[in-house]
Motif scaffolding. Structure first.
Motif, mmCIF file in Angstrom:
data_model
loop_
_atom_site.group_PDB
_atom_site.id
_atom_site.type_symbol
_atom_site.label_atom_id
_atom_site.label_comp_id
_atom_site.label_asym_id
_atom_site.label_seq_id
_atom_site.Cartn_x
_atom_site.Cartn_y
_atom_site.Cartn_z
ATOM 1 N N GLY A 21 15.269 133.164 -13.142
ATOM 2 C CA GLY A 21 15.403 132.739 -11.751
ATOM 3 C C GLY A 21 14.119 132.279 -11.081
ATOM 4 O O GLY A 21 14.142 131.920 -9.904
ATOM 5 N N ALA B 92 19.810 142.168 -14.577
ATOM 6 C CA ALA B 92 18.826 141.831 -13.545
ATOM 7 C C ALA B 92 17.537 141.303 -14.171
ATOM 8 O O ALA B 92 16.931 140.355 -13.646
ATOM 9 C CB ALA B 92 18.542 143.053 -12.673
ATOM 10 N N LEU C 123 18.111 137.675 -15.236
ATOM 11 C CA LEU C 123 18.244 136.762 -14.096
ATOM 12 C C LEU C 123 16.912 136.624 -13.357
ATOM 13 O O LEU C 123 16.592 135.561 -12.826
ATOM 14 C CB LEU C 123 19.356 137.234 -13.161
ATOM 15 N N LEU D 226 16.367 145.122 -7.823
ATOM 16 C CA LEU D 226 17.561 145.649 -8.510
ATOM 17 C C LEU D 226 17.215 146.075 -9.928
ATOM 18 O O LEU D 226 17.671 147.103 -10.422
ATOM 19 C CB LEU D 226 18.642 144.570 -8.597
ATOM 20 N N THR E 88 15.627 135.989 -2.770
ATOM 21 C CA THR E 88 16.659 136.361 -3.743
ATOM 22 C C THR E 88 16.014 136.785 -5.066
ATOM 23 O O THR E 88 16.460 137.737 -5.707
ATOM 24 C CB THR E 88 17.606 135.168 -3.993
ATOM 25 N N TRP F 21 14.884 140.158 -4.755
ATOM 26 C CA TRP F 21 16.060 141.052 -4.718
ATOM 27 C C TRP F 21 16.452 141.423 -6.154
ATOM 28 O O TRP F 21 16.723 142.586 -6.457
ATOM 29 C CB TRP F 21 17.212 140.330 -4.009
ATOM 30 N N PHE F 22 16.418 140.449 -7.062
ATOM 31 C CA PHE F 22 16.722 140.750 -8.457
ATOM 32 C C PHE F 22 15.661 141.675 -9.066
ATOM 33 O O PHE F 22 15.963 142.554 -9.873
ATOM 34 C CB PHE F 22 16.833 139.454 -9.283
#
Lengths: 383, 525
Positions: free
Chosen positions: B121, B114, B117, B136, B129, B132-133
């Motif tokens: 990201g 995570a 990313l 997480l 999103t 969200w990572f």
């Protein structure tokens, strides 16, 4: 002094799960670790090879940086996937593993330093994506050599853990931990066996990259396929020299295990050889025809079979080495039912979540519209 | 004794301390910093604050380079290091908590994925999103703390596990929740403090001021709740263990003092960042970080110290001997080794016979297998320094080694071995720093005599048996001290001269009247 007297006694706490389950987890997680390691190390070696051997300088540079950008993810993948097998190794073979590690304590400890430097080196290169300087290539070379050295230290430790007869002389000569296992005849062939395999699987990494770029940039993808495929072919052919060398440096009784004495070991070796030959044939045909599907699906499928059989063979070999000292039937077992199911549930859930994560990121052809770019660094900027 | 001992010339204990301290500095940042990233991103996106978002991208890169690279390797590093220095304890912890470690590995793998990313990201994922990572990442990082905290606290307070060997009893032990709360607060404080570093190099003064104020919102409350959480933590530590940090053990007491003072200084410095937040310099942010980390390092040092002599409380000593004989211990408990002898029990020694000519050599091997997990001859926790300070000759060393378990609030396990082996250890220790019997008995003032001979077990305190019970009449008291073992069977058989005994008694009497201790009556000892 009887060597068997030196073998540490078992831990007084029982195994928290049946032996077979721990063994299965050891082999499965080790296989995952070794695949990640192969992508990382093989990828790094091939990135350098591309840079220095490509006929077209720009092509070599592009391959170099495209692979280099993946290394800061592949190295932590290797490390994190290495934790689990190291855990299961310690619970099953702690008597041997702790002892050999202590005997060569400084080289083993220095693995941490080497990895840290290599890791920052990989990041340095990836952050300088596209800048074609000698410094960048040198840093990459140093990081790669450090990772190779880490592999060599691992080979030393694993071979030493399997040969308790060597322990006393080494420890009492240098209790300060400055030892390696350089006089072990299988050391170099074993190390080369792993190294050459890493280059072959590194070739497959390039093939996967070719697959990802196939529609977007077909000319470049074909170069990647050609380069990665050839690397796979040459290193797999080299394995047909290194593998037998490893086999023939083994003590006779252990060698014979793979040559008829032990049906399972012999079958696995034959499966491994057959899988390797089949992979060679399919890859060379795929390269002639430019068949990316065969190179990116059939060959890795065959290689997966080879790696799985090799992982089990490796385990059989360790147990054969340790047969005089290692008696798994003597392990007291008390399965921790109050927590084992939780681990299994979290493990399965974790794998599922991990797949969702990479899908949401856009790998696996997921929802991101720029899936093929997904594994690149945020400030890569080469394209 | 079951495993070979890695002979680290500068001190095995120092090496573990270095690796562990460096790791906790980063690992707590990895937890708190994760929450900081995603909460700050949410704040910046809601306010459409592109400048803050731009800084956060740079900060997330710094975060990954520090936590994922150094944090991950140093975490594995602790494991490598304890396996090399305390293989028996490592093996025990792995057997007892295998599935705990395995669960932590699942969280760790998700956490690392995570983090990468999230970093990669920024440009590729939509804000939702991406966050969200971030969530997480934080959840998995925190869960890995939730798991590892159970194992670390188990080492300090193993509680009823020692009797029932039940996983969850060991895991949710007496200090589990206070430690989790304490470490959570540290993690949140460090998230703000590390953010000061990347904020300090920001050129836009207005942006810098915003970030510094926002960082202080993490650092100040995080630091402020630590005293209360620390108090809760201390209350859950058994009283006799905590006594080490309250005066019974010099090093633990010193570091407990450092922890309190440095925490206070860190708090003041964190508040000072708010004075001119737009002009905060890199050097100041580094100062805040160094002070906060030093406070934390001191706390970790105290925690490790009060745990001594155990590495797993009431189970395994720091020198890898079990505190009581248990099935399957291989004879590696203090009592079993004392009965059989080190030379018979230990696997990894060369000399199996003790003769008059090899005493010091055998003693060196005994030192290596019994003492070297914490001590060196002349480096970290070096015994040479100790012997010079105390002026002990070989006979006195031998007598004192017989009562190690009483020194400094029981910080050491009892010596395990036969009397002859104790003599050999004394011969080796005396060879490090030869002190003649004459020099050993040269001390003539009461204070020095007390410091050299009594202070390792006795304290100048009203409740101490020596100060409480020794009769005040100098002649009778001096007489009583002539034969210490008859006074109390576990006392070393020290032989002080008549004059030294008298000096000692007079000094004790002076201390008692100066400090207002109730004097013992004629009926005392």
């Amino acid at each position: 002094m009887l060597q068997s007297n030196l073998i540490p006694v078992l831990d007084p706490n029982p195994l928290p799960a049946p032996y077979w389950l721990l063994k299965l987890l050891l082999i499965v997680t080790f296989t995952l670790h070794i695949v990640a390691m192969n992508f990382m190390l093989g990828g790094a070696v091939l990135a350098l090879t591309a840079k220095w051997s490509a006929k077209h300088r720009e092509h070599g540079k592009r391959v170099f940086f495209d692979v280099a950008k993946k290394l800061p993810s592949l190295l932590p993948a290797t490390i994190t996937l290495g934790i689990a097998p190291l855990l299961f190794l310690q619970v099953l073979y702690g008597q041997f593993f702790y002892t050999s590690s202590i005997i060569m304590a400084w080289p083993w400890f220095l693995v941490l330093v080497l990895l840290t430097v290599a890791y920052y080196g990989f990041y340095f290169v990836s952050f300088r994506s596209g800048r074609d300087s000698r410094k960048v290539a040198c840093v990459m070379l140093v990081s790669t050599l450090l990772v190779v050295l880490v592999g060599f230290v691992f080979s030393n430790n694993i071979t030493l853990s399997q040969t308790p007869a060597r322990w006393a002389a080494k420890y009492f000569a240098h209790p300060s931990g400055w030892n390696l296992n350089l006089t072990e005849p299988t050391l170099i062939p074993r190390f080369l066996h792993f190294f050459v395999a890493a280059v072959a699987v590194g070739g497959l990494l390039l093939v996967f990259m070719a697959l990802a770029a196939w529609k977007r940039d077909n000319a470049y993808a074909r170069q990647l396929l050609n380069f990665g495929g050839k690397a796979f072919l040459f290193s797999t052919m080299a394995q047909f020299v290194v593998g037998p060398l490893f086999l023939f440096t083994l003590p006779r009784d252990l060698r014979m295990m793979f040559m008829g004495d032990n049906p399972l070991a012999t079958t696995l070796l034959l499966v491994g050889i057959a899988g390797g030959v089949a992979a060679l044939v399919v890859m060379s045909s795929a390269l002639r025809n430019g068949n990316i599907r065969a190179a990116a699906f059939t060959v890795p499928g065959l290689v997966a079979v080879v790696i799985a059989s090799m992982a089990v063979m490796r385990d059989l070999l360790r147990d054969a080495y340790l047969k005089p000292y290692f008696h798994p039937e003597q392990f007291p077992v008390k399965t921790q039912w109050q927590v084992l199911p939780l681990f299994l549930a979290l493990f399965v859930g974790g794998v599922a979540l991990w797949l969702v994560m990479i899908w949401r990121y856009g790998l696996l052809g997921g929802r991101s519209t720029i899936a093929a770019e997904a594994s690149n660094m945020e400030d890569g900027g080469t394209r | 004794m079951n495993y070979p001992v890695w002979d680290v010339s500068f001190g095995a204990g120092l090496l573990i301390a270095l690796v562990a301290i460096l790791h906790v500095f980063v690992s707590h940042f990895a937890v708190g910093g994760g929450l900081f990233l995603v909460v700050t991103e949410r704040k910046a996106r809601r306010a459409n604050d592109t400048a803050l978002l731009g800084w956060l991208k740079k900060h997330s890169k710094f975060f990954v380079l520090v936590t994922v690279v150094f944090g991950a390797i140093s975490g594995v590093g602790i494991w490598f290091t304890i396996g090399l220095i305390s293989p028996a304890a490592t093996s025990d912890l792995i057997h007892i908590f295998l599935w705990g470690w395995a669960i932590e590995w699942v969280f760790f793998f998700l956490e690392i994925t995570a983090a990468l990313l999230y970093l990669y990201g920024w440009e590729k994922l939509d804000p939702k999103t991406h966050q969200w990572f971030g969530w997480l990442y934080f959840i998995n990082a925190y869960l890995s703390l939730v798991v590892i905290n159970g194992i670390i606290t188990f080492m300090l307070t193993s509680g009823s596990w020692v009797r029932n060997h039940e996983f969850w009893r060991g895991f949710f032990n007496a200090t589990y929740f206070p430690s989790l709360a304490f470490r959570t607060a540290i993690a949140l404080a460090l998230a703000g403090i590390y953010a000061l570093i990347t904020a300090s190099v920001e050129k836009d003064a207005a942006l810098k001021a915003r970030i510094v104020r926002w960082s202080a919102c993490w650092a100040v409350p995080g630091l402020a709740v630590l005293p209360a959480l620390g108090y809760w933590y201390i209350r859950r530590i058994p009283h006799d263990l905590w006594a080490s940090a309250r005066g019974s053990m010099p090093t633990a007491t010193t570091y407990a003092g450092y922890a309190v003072i440095l925490l206070g200084v860190a708090m003041v410095l964190a508040l000072l960042t708010l004075v001119k937040p737009g002009r905060m310099h890199l050097s100041f942010s580094l100062l805040v970080l160094v002070v906060a980390l030093s406070a934390m390092g001191s706390f970790e040092f105290v925690r490790e110290s009060v745990r001594k002599p155990f590495v797993i409380s009431n189970y395994l000593y720091a020198n890898s001997l079990y505190s009581t004989a248990i099935p399957g211990d291989g004879g590696f408990s203090v009592d079993e080794v004392s009965a059989a002898g080190v030379l018979t029990s230990a696997k990894w020694i060369r000399n199996r016979d003790l003769t008059a000519s090899n005493q010091a050599e055998v003693g060196h091997e005994i030192f290596r297998v019994e003492c070297a997990s914490c001590h060196t001859a002349n480096a970290y926790r070096g015994l040479k320094h100790y012997l010079v300070l105390r002026q002990w000759d070989q006979a006195k060393v031998e007598a004192m080694v017989g009562g190690l378990e009483f020194m400094h609030n029981g910080v050491m396990p009892a010596f395990a071995g036969t009397d002859a082996e104790r003599g050999a250890l004394a011969a080796y220790l005396s060879s490090i720093q030869p002190i003649s019997a004459q020099a050993a008995s040269a001390a003539s003032d009461g204070g020095t005599i007390f410091a050299q001979n009594c202070s390792m077990c006795h304290q100048v305190a009203a409740s101490d048996p020596l100060f409480k019970n020794l009769i005040s009449d100098p002649a009778s008291a001096s007489n009583a001290l002539q034969d210490l073992t008859s006074l109390f069977p576990l006392m070393p058989d020290l032989k002080l001269t008549d004059r030294q005994r008298l000096e000692l008694v007079e000094w004790i009497n002076t201390q008692r009247s100066a400090k207002g201790f109730n004097q013992a009556t004629q009926g005392g000892k």
